[in-house]
Motif scaffolding. Structure first.
Motif, mmCIF file in Angstrom:
data_model
loop_
_atom_site.group_PDB
_atom_site.id
_atom_site.type_symbol
_atom_site.label_atom_id
_atom_site.label_comp_id
_atom_site.label_asym_id
_atom_site.label_seq_id
_atom_site.Cartn_x
_atom_site.Cartn_y
_atom_site.Cartn_z
ATOM 1 N N TYR A 131 41.813 17.643 66.196
ATOM 2 C CA TYR A 131 42.788 16.594 66.458
ATOM 3 C C TYR A 131 43.314 16.053 65.131
ATOM 4 N N SER A 201 46.382 14.627 74.332
ATOM 5 C CA SER A 201 46.213 13.881 73.097
ATOM 6 C C SER A 201 45.236 12.746 73.345
ATOM 7 N N GLU A 205 46.354 10.605 68.278
ATOM 8 C CA GLU A 205 46.071 11.957 67.814
ATOM 9 C C GLU A 205 46.727 13.009 68.712
ATOM 10 N N MET A 207 46.416 17.341 69.552
ATOM 11 C CA MET A 207 45.553 18.497 69.365
ATOM 12 C C MET A 207 46.271 19.549 68.535
#
Length: 264
Positions: A131, A201, A205, A207
Motif C-alpha cells: 500500500y 484502498s 492509501e 494498493m
C-alpha cells in the motif's frame, strides 16, 4: 447425503483423520479418504438439506453461515497441509453425489494431480500486498525540496506548479521502482508467482501490488527476512507491506474440480 472433497495428497503419506482434527463443514460427519492409484482425496459426508444445490444457493447468502463454513473448510485443509509435504487444496463446496464420483474425478485428472503434487511439494503460498500513500510521499518530497506553498507573482506561481508536477512524476517513478524492486526480489525467492489486480484502498492509501508467491517451506526464514528488509527500508516513507501466509497453495492448483451438482 453427499461427499464433500477438501484436498488431495499422496495415499502413502495420508495421515489418519483422528478426533483431534478440525471438525469440518459437517461436524457430525467423519473425515475419510477416497483413493485412486497413488492419490487420496480427503472427504466428509454432508447432508444435502444443507449442501444440496438449492439449499446451498440460499445458505451462501447468509454471511454468518458462509464465514463459518469457509473457515471450517480452510481449517481442515490447513491441518492436512501441516501433516504432509504435497497437498492439492480443493475449492470450497466441491461436492459429489457419491464416493464413486470422487474416484472417477481422480481417475480423469490423475495426470494433472500428480504433476501438481510434484510442483507444489514442500511449498507454501504467501500473499503480499503493498500500500502507498502518494499524498504523504509528495508532501515529504516537497518539504525536502522546499517547494513554497505561498502565493506569489504569476511567474512564481507557474514555476511552483511546474516544480510540483515534476516532483509528482518523480514520486510516482520512485514508487513504481520500489514496488518492482520488492516484487522482483520476492520472485527470486519463489518457485512461482501470480500477480492479481490491485483493488480497494485503505484510508489515504492505494494498493500498488497484490501478488501471491509459491515458496519452499525451507526458505521461510529467508523469505521473512527479505520482507523485513523492505519494511525497514520503507519505514516512514509512505509504503507499507501487508503479508499473509503460509497457506496451502490454493492459487497454484491446476485441476479445475467442479461441483457434481448433487440432488436431494
Amino acid at each position: 447425503m453427499a461427499c464433500y472433497l477438501y484436498a488431495l495428497c499422496y495415499k502413502d503419506t495420508a495421515p489418519a483423520p483422528f478426533s483431534s482434527w478440525p471438525r469440518g463443514v459437517s461436524p457430525g460427519g467423519e473425515l475419510s479418504y477416497v483413493c485412486f492409484g497413488p492419490i487420496a482425496g480427503l472427504v466428509q459426508e454432508v447432508n444435502l438439506s444443507e449442501f444440496g444445490t438449492e439449499a446451498l444457493a440460499q445458505n451462501i447468502q447468509r454471511i454468518e453461515w458462509l464465514e463459518e463454513k469457509v473457515r471450517a473448510h480452510d481449517e481442515v485443509v490447513r491441518h492436512l497441509f501441516s501433516e504432509v509435504d504435497a497437498v492439492v487444496p480443493v475449492r470450497f463446496c466441491t461436492i459429489f453425489r457419491t464416493e464413486e464420483r470422487v474416484k472417477e474425478l481422480l481417475r480423469k485428472q490423475a495426470e494433472m494431480i500428480l504433476a501438481d503434487f510434484n510442483r507444489l511439494r514442500a511449498a507454501a503460498e504467501w500473499g503480499v500486498k503493498v500500500y502507498v500513500n502518494e499524498k504523504q510521499s509528495l508532501q515529504a518530497a516537497e518539504h525536502a525540496c522546499e517547494v513554497s506553498q505561498e502565493a506569489g507573482s504569476g511567474i512564481q506561481y507557474l514555476r511552483r506548479k511546474q516544480q510540483q508536477e515534476k516532483l509528482a512524476r518523480q514520486v510516482k517513478e520512485w514508487i513504481r521502482g520500489e514496488v518492482n524492486d520488492c516484487h522482483q526480489s520476492l520472485v527470486k525467492l519463489s518457485r512461482e508467482y501470480r500477480v492479481n489486480p490491485c483493488e480497494g484502498s485503505k484510508l489515504d492509501e492505494r494498493m500498488a501490488l497484490n501478488s501471491v508467491y509459491l515458496v519452499d517451506r525451507t526458505r521461510k526464514g529467508e523469505w521473512l527476512a527479505e520482507l523485513e528488509r523492505f519494511s525497514g527500508r520503507w519505514s516512514g516513507r509512505s509504503l507499507r507491506l501487508e503479508v499473509s501466509g503460509p497457506w496451502p497453495p490454493y492459487s497454484f492448483v491446476t485441476p479445475a474440480m467442479e461441483r457434481d451438482e448433487p440432488d436431494e
